[in-house]
Design a protein around this motif. Structure first.
Motif: not given
Length: 95
Positions: A66-95
């Motif tokens: 940002v202008r002259r200042n440099r910095g780092m964003t924080s590292p974060w953890k990501k998880a990929i979750v596999q569910v049983q076939p035929g099951q859905k998570i509704e959070v992703f359906e509306g996107v």
């Protein structure tokens, strides 16, 4: 119980994660202290699905400027979750 709800931070909605959702895999940002067993329990209780597999990875922080200042964003953890076939998570359906 409260600790399980603190594990899942937010769903990660990207082009790749929407493609993975068609394969019954969902991507979440999770707490950095959580392990695979805790993530599995949190997803099963929060979304009432059966989790088959969990993959985790730590995403490194990125250099930002940002202008002259440099910095780092924080590292974060990501998880990929596999569910049983035929099951859905509704959070992703509306996107």
């Amino acid at each position: 119980m409260n600790q399980l709800l603190e594990i899942i931070r937010r769903p990660v909605v990207t082009e790749k994660s929407t493609i993975l959702a068609t394969q019954d895999r969902y991507v979440f940002e999770v707490a950095s202290w959580a392990n695979k067993i805790q993530i599995k329990q949190a997803v099963e209780t929060a979304f009432n699905v059966d989790v088959v597999d969990v993959h985790t990875m730590t995403m490194p922080g990125k250099m930002r400027r940002v202008r002259r200042n440099r910095g780092m964003t924080s590292p974060w953890k990501k998880a990929i979750v596999q569910v049983q076939p035929g099951q859905k998570i509704e959070v992703f359906e509306g996107v």
